[in-house]
Write an enzyme that holds these catalytic residues in place. Structure first.
Site, PDB file in Angstrom:
ATOM      1  N   GLY A  22       8.417  -6.765  32.259  1.00 27.67           N
ATOM      2  CA  GLY A  22       7.076  -7.244  31.944  1.00 27.67           C
ATOM      3  C   GLY A  22       6.968  -8.757  32.044  1.00 27.67           C
ATOM      4  O   GLY A  22       7.951  -9.448  32.330  1.00 27.67           O
ATOM      5  N   ASN A  62      20.422   0.883  43.533  1.00 24.39           N
ATOM      6  CA  ASN A  62      20.390   0.358  42.165  1.00 24.39           C
ATOM      7  C   ASN A  62      21.811   0.175  41.652  1.00 24.39           C
ATOM      8  O   ASN A  62      22.473   1.136  41.278  1.00 24.39           O
ATOM      9  CB  ASN A  62      19.601   1.336  41.288  1.00 24.39           C
ATOM     10  CG  ASN A  62      19.502   0.859  39.856  1.00 24.39           C
ATOM     11  OD1 ASN A  62      19.987  -0.210  39.509  1.00 24.39           O
ATOM     12  ND2 ASN A  62      18.863   1.659  39.019  1.00 24.39           N
ATOM     13  N   ILE A  89      15.433   4.549  29.550  1.00 25.60           N
ATOM     14  CA  ILE A  89      15.215   5.887  30.104  1.00 25.60           C
ATOM     15  C   ILE A  89      16.557   6.524  30.461  1.00 25.60           C
ATOM     16  O   ILE A  89      16.782   7.701  30.175  1.00 25.60           O
ATOM     17  CB  ILE A  89      14.324   5.821  31.378  1.00 25.60           C
ATOM     18  CG1 ILE A  89      13.034   5.029  31.108  1.00 25.60           C
ATOM     19  CG2 ILE A  89      14.028   7.232  31.890  1.00 25.60           C
ATOM     20  CD1 ILE A  89      12.135   5.550  30.046  1.00 25.60           C
ATOM     21  N   CYS A 101      21.340  -0.809  36.826  1.00 27.18           N
ATOM     22  CA  CYS A 101      20.665  -0.150  35.709  1.00 27.18           C
ATOM     23  C   CYS A 101      21.426  -0.417  34.429  1.00 27.18           C
ATOM     24  O   CYS A 101      22.602  -0.077  34.306  1.00 27.18           O
ATOM     25  CB  CYS A 101      20.560   1.357  35.928  1.00 27.18           C
ATOM     26  SG  CYS A 101      19.643   2.144  34.579  1.00 27.18           S
ATOM     27  N   ILE A 122      14.224  -8.809  40.066  1.00 26.04           N
ATOM     28  CA  ILE A 122      15.329  -8.450  39.209  1.00 26.04           C
ATOM     29  C   ILE A 122      15.140  -7.057  38.615  1.00 26.04           C
ATOM     30  O   ILE A 122      14.013  -6.594  38.474  1.00 26.04           O
ATOM     31  CB  ILE A 122      15.487  -9.463  38.035  1.00 26.04           C
ATOM     32  CG1 ILE A 122      14.225  -9.535  37.178  1.00 26.04           C
ATOM     33  CG2 ILE A 122      15.858 -10.816  38.550  1.00 26.04           C
ATOM     34  CD1 ILE A 122      14.340 -10.383  35.923  1.00 26.04           C
ATOM     35  N   ASN A 123      16.246  -6.435  38.293  1.00 24.35           N
ATOM     36  CA  ASN A 123      16.194  -5.281  37.417  1.00 24.35           C
ATOM     37  C   ASN A 123      15.952  -5.817  36.006  1.00 24.35           C
ATOM     38  O   ASN A 123      15.748  -7.012  35.817  1.00 24.35           O
ATOM     39  CB  ASN A 123      17.514  -4.499  37.487  1.00 24.35           C
ATOM     40  CG  ASN A 123      17.278  -3.002  37.228  1.00 24.35           C
ATOM     41  OD1 ASN A 123      16.588  -2.641  36.290  1.00 24.35           O
ATOM     42  ND2 ASN A 123      17.858  -2.160  38.062  1.00 24.35           N
ATOM     43  N   GLY A 145       9.562  -8.474  38.648  1.00 23.41           N
ATOM     44  CA  GLY A 145       9.837  -8.902  37.285  1.00 23.41           C
ATOM     45  C   GLY A 145       8.600  -9.559  36.705  1.00 23.41           C
ATOM     46  O   GLY A 145       8.367 -10.745  36.888  1.00 23.41           O
TER      47      GLY A 145
HETATM   48  C1  LIG Z   1      10.369   2.508  32.428  1.00 20.63           C
HETATM   49  C2  LIG Z   1      11.181   1.859  33.495  1.00 20.63           C
HETATM   50  C3  LIG Z   1      12.042   2.616  34.274  1.00 20.63           C
HETATM   51  C4  LIG Z   1      12.797   2.004  35.270  1.00 20.63           C
HETATM   52  N1  LIG Z   1      13.609   2.777  36.068  1.00 20.63           N
HETATM   53  C5  LIG Z   1      14.284   2.190  37.099  1.00 20.63           C
HETATM   54  C6  LIG Z   1      15.048   2.975  38.015  1.00 20.63           C
HETATM   55  O1  LIG Z   1      15.102   4.192  37.915  1.00 20.63           O
HETATM   56  N2  LIG Z   1      15.719   2.341  39.005  1.00 20.63           N
HETATM   57  C7  LIG Z   1      15.663   0.969  39.164  1.00 20.63           C
HETATM   58  O2  LIG Z   1      16.281   0.425  40.067  1.00 20.63           O
HETATM   59  N3  LIG Z   1      14.916   0.207  38.327  1.00 20.63           N
HETATM   60  C8  LIG Z   1      14.232   0.783  37.302  1.00 20.63           C
HETATM   61  N4  LIG Z   1      13.455   0.010  36.474  1.00 20.63           N
HETATM   62  C9  LIG Z   1      13.380  -1.442  36.707  1.00 20.63           C
HETATM   63  C10 LIG Z   1      12.139  -1.809  37.506  1.00 20.63           C
HETATM   64  O3  LIG Z   1      12.188  -1.203  38.770  1.00 20.63           O
HETATM   65  C11 LIG Z   1      12.010  -3.335  37.667  1.00 20.63           C
HETATM   66  O4  LIG Z   1      13.151  -3.831  38.327  1.00 20.63           O
HETATM   67  C12 LIG Z   1      11.881  -4.046  36.341  1.00 20.63           C
HETATM   68  O5  LIG Z   1      11.117  -3.276  35.448  1.00 20.63           O
HETATM   69  C13 LIG Z   1      11.271  -5.441  36.452  1.00 20.63           C
HETATM   70  O6  LIG Z   1       9.970  -5.415  36.951  1.00 20.63           O
HETATM   71  P1  LIG Z   1       8.645  -5.396  36.018  1.00 20.63           P
HETATM   72  O7  LIG Z   1       8.796  -6.498  35.013  1.00 20.63           O
HETATM   73  O8  LIG Z   1       7.513  -5.586  36.963  1.00 20.63           O
HETATM   74  O9  LIG Z   1       8.612  -4.060  35.355  1.00 20.63           O
HETATM   75  C14 LIG Z   1      12.701   0.609  35.472  1.00 20.63           C
HETATM   76  C15 LIG Z   1      11.835  -0.140  34.679  1.00 20.63           C
HETATM   77  C16 LIG Z   1      11.071   0.447  33.705  1.00 20.63           C
HETATM   78  C17 LIG Z   1      10.150  -0.393  32.876  1.00 20.63           C
END
Ligand SMILES: Cc1cc2nc3c(=O)[nH]c(=O)nc-3n(C[C@H](O)[C@H](O)[C@H](O)COP(=O)(O)O)c2cc1C
Ligand SMILES: Cc1cc2nc3c(=O)[nH]c(=O)nc-3n(C[C@H](O)[C@H](O)[C@H](O)COP(=O)(O)OP(=O)(O)OC[C@H]3O[C@@H](n4cnc5c(N)ncnc54)[C@H](O)[C@@H]3O)c2cc1C
Ligand SMILES: Cc1cc2nc3c(=O)[nH]c(=O)nc-3n(C[C@H](O)[C@H](O)[C@H](O)COP(=O)(O)OP(=O)(O)OC[C@H]3O[C@@H](n4cnc5c(N)ncnc54)[C@H](O)[C@@H]3O)c2cc1C
Ligand SMILES: Cc1cc2nc3c(=O)[nH]c(=O)nc-3n(C[C@H](O)[C@H](O)[C@H](O)COP(=O)(O)O)c2cc1C
Ligand code: FES
Ligand code: FES
Lengths: 307, 258, 307, 258
Positions: free
Chosen positions: A221, A131, A75, A134, A195-196, A247
């Site tokens: 995911g 953050n 994104i 990223c 985690i990010n 995560g």
């Molecule tokens: C579409 C998308 C946009 C994201 N945007 C941000 C963001 O703006 N700031 C941030 O710190 N993390 C962002 N993330 C990371 C998520 O907050 C999270 O850390 C990561 O997706 C892992 O968790 P999950 O597996 O449950 O998605 C984004 C993740 C996704 C999938």
């Protein structure tokens, strides 16, 4: 508390949460998109899309690719900027009966400081998630998250500009995540979140080009869950502040695994896309698990797998 | 307002090779649905394929919601194996649909291939009016089973173009655009290049036009910013818009076609 | 070559392979286990289980956990040691009409040197894959793979003890994999292979304990493919030696993605468990892809997505 | 020698709540199979669940191979939904089975719960001999549908123990062990604690005993070293052995029960 009732509240670095379930920044818009499926008032907190000082258009399309049990995104922090956030989104967020975590990013230490002080002044925000991880932006972002010194610098700048709880969000794309965790805690973080996304890519064999216009993207995911869980396990034992774990969380079982690994609270990200009711079902599932196992305080789960 | 449903599958049948008609029994969803909106369907309870699949609402009748889908990959293959009586996890109705009130304009449906599907539901809303449809597809069979037959059943006047000439004229549906009356209102759905050509034609001729766009989706609700298209701001600047939430239907003038 | 035929041969750091498809060490036993399903003679090469100087019992059980689109293992380099390998397995391996890559590991630089020279003398081995990235052992293993200096030292020791092609296997558990890649190439590696498994874990919410007796394990399978592909993309553009790509390869499409990302050859690991005929199907699928796209030399695919 | 098969499903029926009998039509597999061996079944073409599921061969007749499985998790849930006519990706037969020649000893089958299943195929090989079976299960129904009924049909003398006393005596199957004659040869399959008790009893009394072990598997063919059990080397040292390839059936004396 009535007999048989479970106390679900946790304290995340000064943030009192009614239950340990929150949402991940960037997957939950500005809090309204998923409201029809799960009332934010029933969650511990919600985190909104990453904010920067200036308006950002984000990366070119395509920005998404599905992968086995996961997805890649690039994104690139598209967001309306702090001004429009305050004018348009914050008033709506204030109406929600839940704690709102603002997620912030920047190109420079000054950017982080600026956005923090703006949020501090604006009011209505319960905590700031910083953050530094990223993977989808050229400047700042992941660089701040892979160098302990820079990570500490950013943390200090935010710390000095707000009284709000400061949660620093760590990148998994490092050799030793505990090193970065220690650095940001020493610099004043009240909690860490992890985690990010993990840096990854996909290639289209028809066009013979990367699928994402940005070439690289962040993996999220269920696919990443084992890695996230390991890092939560490592970090929660390495630092004294609470960990917000995320995560690949999709079910209550996933969330409980994170708490047992050492997370004080958890966040649902990509899981919202798959099951918009996941956060609520997780709250209910954690409660049920506690009840079935005679656990009166959800806090008892935190780090219960350590030994 | 969209909701999550466990919808009962009444029927899932292969209407022509590789194209399925899935009928769901879900009274509330049927009541909420608007033409041009879509459903986000979870095709498997397993972790892979992970994401929901966006599919347009093709037809709504007596508490039943139908979709027409083409098997193109893993998700639609799994969906093709769904059988009568199973429950399907369906999110919807989602997105901004067509504005189904053409006022005093003549509605003209322009559809290409499986893009004809959502025009069926739109035509249901336009019943009683004189409607023209310009439809294109690989051949007669695909055109019919992608929704053409149903439009025909509603009394829509159909002009067709097929790749093999098996129905209507041989060639592209865009070659039929001259048939759109000056006071027409185009409702278009189909492949990207078709939409672009239709929109350009309409903008050039000053004809009103609504297009339904497609993009890969993460959330389907406007939360992830993964499904952007290039739109135009009020000030005429090129800005990203969310296909899932700001669309999928846009006025052709809202889209940056450059 | 007949018209329409595709030349599938590639050169992996001096190793002439009849086609670019090989198997991953530790997932293919000693070459016999999968022979009933796919004749090793039809593969470019096979890599056998990691070998050490001494016999190793490996880690306690449980050693496996299934995860979304992946699995964790903590085998811990159980192997018969170089003596028994030479006496019992090598004679059988020599009978197979394919190139055999020995995968080696050790507790010290001397161990690596010793095993290399033994293999050199023994004969029948086509190349040595140097595992500096095993996440499942206490000593050596991953430590050698996360520090560029140590990685270079191990590489040099092997290089000095064998004339065989030396392929150094890199760990994904690092901040910058290109840094390690450069270090081992400068130290004399003829090729690099990547990725080894990503450190992860799983927790059993019933017992409230880690699933693996060893607590941490290595994640493999389709879940890791986006990360592996990204690292192959990065490394293949950062160093001049060929890359052997692996991580989640199950189908010809996966393999082609790796080649387009910059891999000269690929290896199938966890994929064997899922589909024992995967390596053969991948050879056929690559050939078909080349034919359908008018590609006469499979080499043309290598790095074709770079620009 | 094991092979990969695309085997046609002739039937998949729930014989009692949560237990399914899956019948595959695969002549070659039927010809190769030996009692105590297992199949490694890919339950889904998707990436998750990823690994094959090991399931014992329960019965072989006229080119048909049957398994009996209990639904315990995601993989077996998916397998429960497999229907007649579908093709299943089956690898096998795998592992070292029972030595089905008891010589002049009296074969005694000892089975617990779904562990009774592989004893059916073994009993087929023992037909014509006097066979005793000591079977344990939750209740009468589970005992019957886990293979008990089939053993009965083969004329095997059955002594049962059930948790609720609905068949035979109430209690554990291990409480029946005194019925094993001194010249008996025990073939045991069931939960770990049961096997341990049976083996200890046999070793103590000097009765020959073969046990079928279970372990989570990666490859099922001996390549990954993920499924180890503690065995004894010829020299009596504790060494890891592969359940999938060195077993799943071991002589009780080959296993380190400490
Ligand atoms: C579409 C998308 C946009 C994201 N945007 C941000 C963001 O703006 N700031 C941030 O710190 N993390 C962002 N993330 C990371 C998520 O907050 C999270 O850390 C990561 O997706 C892992 O968790 P999950 O597996 O449950 O998605 C984004 C993740 C996704 C999938
Ligand atoms: C608003 C909207 C309405 C749609 N309506 C219909 C319809 O009525 N009938 C129909 O047959 N198809 C429709 N599509 C396209 C349909 O969503 C895709 O064909 C489907 O997602 C493909 O999934 P797959 O797993 O079979 O393919 P794969 O290619 O294996 O899918 C891989 C990933 O790409 C995504 N994807 C692939 N193609 C498309 C596409 N064209 N659009 C969006 N995402 C895609 C999938 O959702 C998935 O995440 C619509 C798409 C959108 C955005
Ligand atoms: C040699 C052998 C023969 C077997 N024969 C039978 C049989 O005839 N009938 C029957 O009902 N069951 C049998 N089992 C057990 C059966 O393999 C498991 O119940 C099944 O794998 C569970 O899969 P799941 O996805 O439903 O469960 P989940 O718990 O969701 O599976 C998660 C993972 O653990 C593994 N796993 C879980 N339980 C077991 C187990 N008990 N043994 C091995 N792996 C396990 C799965 O294969 C999978 O990789 C046998 C096991 C082995 C090793
Ligand atoms: C069960 C198992 C055992 C492994 N043992 C070794 C080993 O001995 N030496 C080694 O270098 N890599 C070992 N690996 C790593 C693989 O060779 C490979 O790098 C990794 O699994 C990624 O590929 P995949 O996703 O295709 O499995 C092992 C992997 C698995 C799953
Ligand atoms: S799909 Fe997430 S914003 Fe459109
Ligand atoms: S399951 Fe791989 S060795 Fe037994």
């Amino acid at each position: 508390m009535k007999s048989g009732e479970v106390n679900l509240s946790v304290n995340l670095g000064g943030l009192e949460l009614r239950n340990p379930v929150t949402t991940c920044s960037g997957t939950y818009g500005f809090g309204e998109e998923y409201a029809p499926y799960a009332d934010p008032a029933q969650l511990g907190a919600i985190a909104v899309k990453g904010l920067t000082r200036e308006v950002r258009q984000g990366n070119p399309m395509p920005r998404l690719a599905e992968t086995p049990s996961g997805m890649l995104n690039s994104i690139g922090l598209q967001n309306p900027g702090i001004d429009e956030f305050e004018a348009r989104y914050l008033p709506e967020l204030r109406k929600l009966d839940t704690k709102v975590l603002a997620n912030i990013a920047g190109n420079s230490v000054e950017d982080y400081a600026y956005v923090s002080s703006r949020l501090e002044e604006a009011g209505g925000i319960a905590g700031i998630e910083v953050n530094i991880s990223c993977p989808n932006v050229k400047h700042g972002g992941i660089q701040f998250g892979t160098d302990p010194k820079m990570a500490a610098q950013v943390t200090r700048a935010v710390r000095e500009n707000t009284m709000l709880p400061v949660i620093v969000k760590l990148s998994p794309n490092v050799t030793d995540i505990t090193e970065i965790a220690r650095a940001v805690v020493d610099a004043g973080a009240d909690a860490v979140s992890l985690i990010n996304t993990i840096l990854g890519m996909a290639i289209d064999i028809r066009s013979r080009r990367p699928v994402l216009a940005n070439i690289l993207g962040g993996l999220s995911g269920p696919a990443v869950k084992p890695v996230a869980l390991r890092m939560v396990w490592q970090v929660s034992q390495a630092v004294k502040v609470p960990v917000l774990g995320m995560g690949g969380i999709l079910t209550a079982t996933d969330a409980i695994e994170f708490m047992l690994a050492g997370a004080t609270a958890v966040a649902v990200g990509t899981g919202n896309f798959v099951n918009p009711r996941a956060p609520l079902e997780i709250v209910a599932g954690i409660e049920e698990y506690c009840r079935a196992n005679g656990i009166r305080e959800v806090k008892e789960l935190i780090g219960a797998a350590w030994l | 307002m969209a909701e999550l449903f466990q919808a009962r599958v009444l029927r899932n049948s292969e209407v022509c090779p590789g194209i399925f008609n899935l009928v769901l029994e879900e009274v509330r969803l049927a009541a909420l649905a608007q033409p041009g909106q879509f459903l986000n369907i979870r095709v498997s309870a397993a972790n892979s394929p992970l994401l929901r699949r966006p599919l347009s609402i093709h037809w709504v009748e007596e508490g039943r919601v139908e979709i027409l889908f083409q098997v193109v990959g893993q998700g639609t293959e799994i969906l093709a194996r769904v059988r009568t009586g199973e429950m399907l996890d369906v999110q919807g109705p989602l997105g901004r649909g067509f504005d189904p009130d053409p006022g005093d304009r003549t509605p003209v449906l322009v559809g290409g291939g499986i893009g004809i599907a959502p025009l069926g539901f739109l035509a249901q809303h336009l019943e009683g009016r004189k409607v023209l449809a310009l439809l294109g597809a690989r051949n007669r069979e695909v055109l019919g089973c992608s929704g053409g037959t149903r439009l025909d059943g509603l009394g829509v006047a159909i002009r067709a173009a097929t790749d093999d000439g098996s129905l209507g004229q041989q060639g592209l549906v865009t070659e039929l655009l001259s048939e759109v009356p000056a006071n027409g209102l185009i409702y278009a759905c189909g492949p990207g290049p078709m939409l672009r050509a239709v929109a350009r034609y309409a903008l050039e001729k000053g004809i009103r036009c609504q297009v339904s766009l497609e993009e890969h989706m993460g959330c389907g609700v406007g939360a992830c910013l993964g499904c952007m298209c290039r739109g135009l701001s009020a000030a005429g600047e090129s800005v990203y818009k969310r296909v899932c939430a700001d669309g999928p239907v846009f006025d052709a003038r809202e889209v940056d076609w450059r």
